[in-house]
Design a protein around this motif. Structure first.
Motif, PDB file in Angstrom:
ATOM      1  N   ALA A 181       0.835  -1.201   0.000  1.00 15.05           N
ATOM      2  CA  ALA A 181       0.000   0.000   0.000  1.00 15.05           C
ATOM      3  C   ALA A 181       0.869   1.251   0.000  1.00 15.05           C
ATOM      4  O   ALA A 181       0.463   2.314  -0.487  1.00 15.05           O
ATOM      5  N   PRO A 209       2.162   2.993  -3.918  1.00  8.47           N
ATOM      6  CA  PRO A 209       1.460   4.114  -4.568  1.00  8.47           C
ATOM      7  C   PRO A 209       1.574   5.391  -3.744  1.00  8.47           C
ATOM      8  O   PRO A 209       1.703   6.482  -4.314  1.00  8.47           O
ATOM      9  N   VAL A 223       5.040   7.037  -4.378  1.00 13.88           N
ATOM     10  CA  VAL A 223       5.178   7.600  -5.729  1.00 13.88           C
ATOM     11  C   VAL A 223       4.368   8.897  -5.826  1.00 13.88           C
ATOM     12  O   VAL A 223       4.861   9.921  -6.334  1.00 13.88           O
ATOM     13  N   LEU A 224       3.158   8.862  -5.308  1.00 18.57           N
ATOM     14  CA  LEU A 224       2.324  10.072  -5.392  1.00 18.57           C
ATOM     15  C   LEU A 224       2.893  11.209  -4.542  1.00 18.57           C
ATOM     16  O   LEU A 224       2.978  12.348  -4.999  1.00 18.57           O
TER      17      LEU A 224
END
Lengths: 479, 353
Positions: B132, B135, B138-139
């Protein structure tokens, strides 16, 4: 080192003493109970002895009809010209490039599985690589039709290649479309060589087992005199590894160049610097969805569940999730930068995509590519052939929609409202698209009929006998 | 002047967290030897908050969009003020740091719990957090790079920026932990445990990151150069002339070509002494690349002050101290992990050269 050595089981203070719940027991890449001969018998008998199941004849029949539709569409195109397609001002690139990109993308899984997973020594590639490589070739064949026919006069297509000529005409080397010619032709050549090289030992097996005279002769010629000697294997391994090395950059380069077709332009919706990795991730995503689409029914039809196990399917589901997340990240970035750029044209382009005349396509795109792959977070769903198949269908449709949203939606309303227009594919566009699916399936059905769809000799490396038991390993007591 | 220094050290910490989560998600044997250093690197994030405070305080000197008189008059920047304002900047920074610290801490807690119970469920929980977290990181790194670096040129934007920065963080982390491990390889304690294949494995992964960074950075440059749009091109026009241009050339040679060719060679990857040199080259060039990306936003002509160097050394000193502090009290190799013996025996090699 003179330290005392102890057997590994004495220093391993780990889970052996605990009862391991079922979900933590690793799935095999080859179901237990197989031997060298059972693998060879099962896979080669599909080609040599067994009558094809009824469903093969049905599939072959349908794909032949679709292939004929393609031939009719090409005939009409050559007689009348590209005017039969829906392309016109302002959308001069429509289904032709859209389907080209869709097909090229699908081919990527084959190269990734065959080359990159080989270099990473991923055992689970073994039963799906042959199949995926064949898929790559057929997808490239379907893709190649579009630019070749879109030139309008396909009999002059050789002008795309630079060759010395009396008119001193050369292609425009600064155009990414010419880079495409080189990228795709290299890709097709290397993929074919890689696939064929991998087939040689299996062709020799078929030669040795074929009952018919023609079978022995044809497989014999294709096997190029393979006898399985140590020297043959040595050369084979070297060539295969070399071709894997050559194929690896192609996974990136082909779709990178395809993305340049759009991204070098100044058009909002096309000119975006992250297009290269975004397209590559999308290609792998689409490719794995197509491998699942074909592998799931084929393993059932030809009773290959022992070879293409749930582990294979689960791993493909994981790759689909990872690449799908990258694709979705790209959608988010596109939305964010449309507004962050402060550029009214960018902003309008995005609003037009999401709320303009093609909003349904956009909404379906988000559902198919953004939401559907999220199912793969759940182990129960990614270990279910049914749910994987369903998700893969969403992705197949989603990736086609993605190209539709990028291409005609960006073109149909550009900077000048006076030059706005709408685009729809004509029945010839659709015939060509459906026909290219027919060509792809036609070649695939022929492939499973005449060539082993799973690598026999590589599967044999997975049986326990292929791994002689070594001495009990030891570790230093110091640890 | 201190911002590039902060970003450099921050990129190692953030990269450590990202690679750590990648390691726990995929479970690859390549990461076994670097789990502890990666975890320690990730937990230095708490200290990075401290070094972010001067940036938050000095925003009006760093970011042109803080000058509202100018920003409101500018046709492009005025469109962005809903995003480029100090309140949102501050709230987002709190969210970023909160998420990074939460994940670094949670993975640490689960690792300690696993040390005690060795339950596969604890391992599963850790893997779920890590998956989890991917992502998430990266964001957050994408938006942090937009907020902290890209908005220094408020008129400019590029969709590749976040990806390049995230990959750069991964490269910094790999270079740092490989450097750390290669230094340890020569000590008596690690002799016979760290094998050439461990270093080769990390060398191969570094090679992949070196190539990926070059791929994203070059694609970004090529597409902007080719389209030659008025809004985008100034970013490179400043960076490609004069001394900045020479720095760009040095980045091409030393950030890509030199490590690329060195890391292709197995004898270089396998030996601790030689791979140390590669990691030093990469780490130096990471700083140079970050400086080249940030400083021309303020200076049209090359400029490097003593304060840039002192902040680099100062933040670095504290960072390394916290890193070592985080490493204390535990074995460098996570010996309780179930397959550690196999990894040591096999040399953990799963990536072919």
């Amino acid at each position: 080192m003179a330290t005392e050595q102890v057997p590994i089981h004495e220093v391993r203070p780990v889970t052996q003493e605990l009862k391991i719940p079922a979900r933590f027991i690793p799935q095999p890449v080859l179901e237990p109970g197989h031997t060298y001969s059972s693998i060879t018998d099962h896979i080669s008998s599909i080609v040599l002895r067994r009558k094809m199941p009824l469903i093969w004849y049905v599939g072959m029949g349908l794909s032949t009809i679709l292939f004929l539709v393609l031939l009719a569409a090409i005939g009409q195109l050559i007689i009348v010209g590209v005017g039969i397609w829906g392309i016109n001002h302002p959308v001069a690139w429509g289904f032709d490039i859209l389907n080209f990109v869709w097909w090229i993308g699908i081919g990527h899984a084959g190269t990734l599985i065959s080359a990159i997973l080989l270099l990473l020594r991923q055992e689970w590639r073994t039963s799906i690589n042959r199949f995926a490589e064949a898929m790559t070739l057929f997808a490239v064949a379907s893709a190649g039709l579009y630019p070749a026919l879109h030139t309008g006069r396909p009999w002059y297509d050789f002008w795309l290649f630079p060759y010395p000529n009396t008119m001193t005409l050369w292609p425009q080397f600064r155009s990414p479309l010419i880079w495409d010619v080189f990228a795709v032709s290299t890709y097709a050549t290397v993929s074919f060589l890689f696939w064929y090289t991998g087939l040689i030992p299996d062709l020799a097996t078929l030669r040795d087992r074929a009952n018919s005279f023609f079978g022995r002769k044809i497989y014999g010629m294709l096997a190029l005199g393979w006898r399985g000697s140590a020297k043959h294997w040595y050369r084979y391994e070297s060539a295969y590894l070399l071709l894997a090395g050559l194929s690896t950059p192609l996974v990136l380069s082909v779709h990178t160049v395809v993305s340049f077709d759009f991204a070098v332009a100044q058009l909002p919706g096309w000119h975006s610097t992250f297009f290269p990795p975004y397209f590559v991730a999308g290609a792998v995503y689409a490719g794995f969805a197509m491998v699942l689409t074909l592998a799931i029914p084929f393993r059932k039809i030809f009773k290959l569940e022992d070879f293409i196990t749930i582990k294979h399917l689960e791993n493909m589901g994981k790759v689909m999730l990872a690449t799908g997340m990258i694709v979705f990240y790209s959608y988010c970035m596109e939305a964010f930068f449309a507004f962050y750029s402060g550029n009214v044209f960018e902003k309008y382009m995005y609003l037009n995509r999401a709320t303009g005349p093609y909003w349904k396509m956009f909404a379906m795109l988000i559902i198919c590519n953004g939401l559907a792959p999220q199912l793969m977070w759940f182990k129960r769903l990614r270990t279910s052939a049914f749910w994987l198949f369903v998700t893969a269908q969403f992705v197949n449709v989603g990736m086609w929609l993605e190209r539709f949203v990028i291409i005609p939606t960006s073109l149909h309303r550009d900077f000048l409202p006076s030059s706005w227009g709408m685009y729809h594919g004509t029945r010839w566009d659709w015939s060509m698209f459906i026909g290219s699916i027919g060509l792809f399936l036609f070649l695939l059905f022929l492939f499973v009929r005449f060539l082993p769809m799973i690598s026999i000799f590589e599967m044999r490396t997975l049986v326990p006998e292929a791994h002689p038991i070594a001495d009990e390993p030891t570790v230093e007591k110091a640890i | 002047m201190g911002q590039p220094s902060f970003i450099f050290w921050f990129s190692i910490a953030a990269g450590c967290l990202g690679v750590l989560m990648l390691q726990y998600t995929t479970g690859g044997e390549w990461g076994l030897m670097i789990r502890r250093p990666l975890g320690a690197g990730a937990r230095t994030m708490m200290w990075m908050v401290l070094f972010f405070i001067p940036i938050a305080i000095g925003m009006k000197y760093l970011y042109p969009w803080m000058n509202l008189d100018w920003a409101r008059r500018d046709a492009v920047v005025s469109q962005k003020l809903a995003y480029l304002n100090w309140k949102r900047f501050g709230i987002f920074a709190i969210v970023y740091f909160g998420a990074w610290i939460l994940w670094a801490w949670r993975i640490r807690v689960l690792s300690l719990q696993f040390y005690k119970d060795r339950s596969p469920y604890t391992d599963l929980a850790r893997r779920r957090w890590a998956a989890a977290g991917l992502p998430m990181i990266v964001l957050t790194l994408t938006f942090a790079s937009i907020d902290w670096m890209m908005s220094l040129e408020p008129k400019w934007n590029s969709t590749m920026y976040g990806i390049t920065f995230t990959v750069g963080c991964g490269l910094s982390a790999f270079a740092f932990v490989t450097f750390f491990l290669a230094r340890l390889a020569t000590t008596d304690a690690m002799k016979g445990i760290l094998k050439p294949t461990h270093l080769r494995d990390l060398g191969n992964l570094m090679l992949a990151f070196v190539m990926f960074y070059a791929y994203t950075a070059f694609s970004e440059f090529l597409l902007i150069w080719y389209a030659n749009v008025r809004e985008e091109i100034p970013h490179y026009v400043i960076r490609d002339v004069g001394v900045w241009g020479a720095v760009a050339a040095a980045i091409i040679v030393f950030h890509f070509f030199l490590p690329f060719f060195m890391l292709l060679m197995r004898p270089i990857k396998d030996r601790a002494e030689t791979i140390t040199i590669v990691t030093i080259v990469i780490l130096i060039m990471r700083y140079v690349a970050i400086y080249w990306l940030i400083a021309p936003s303020w200076y049209d002509h090359f400029h490097y002050s003593i304060w840039s160097l002192t902040t680099l050394v100062g933040i670095g000193g504290v960072w390394i101290w916290t890193f070592i502090d985080q490493l204390k009290g535990q074995t460098i190799i996570p010996i309780h992990e179930t397959w550690v013996e196999e990894a040591i025996r096999e040399g953990a090699i799963r990536v072919n050269a």
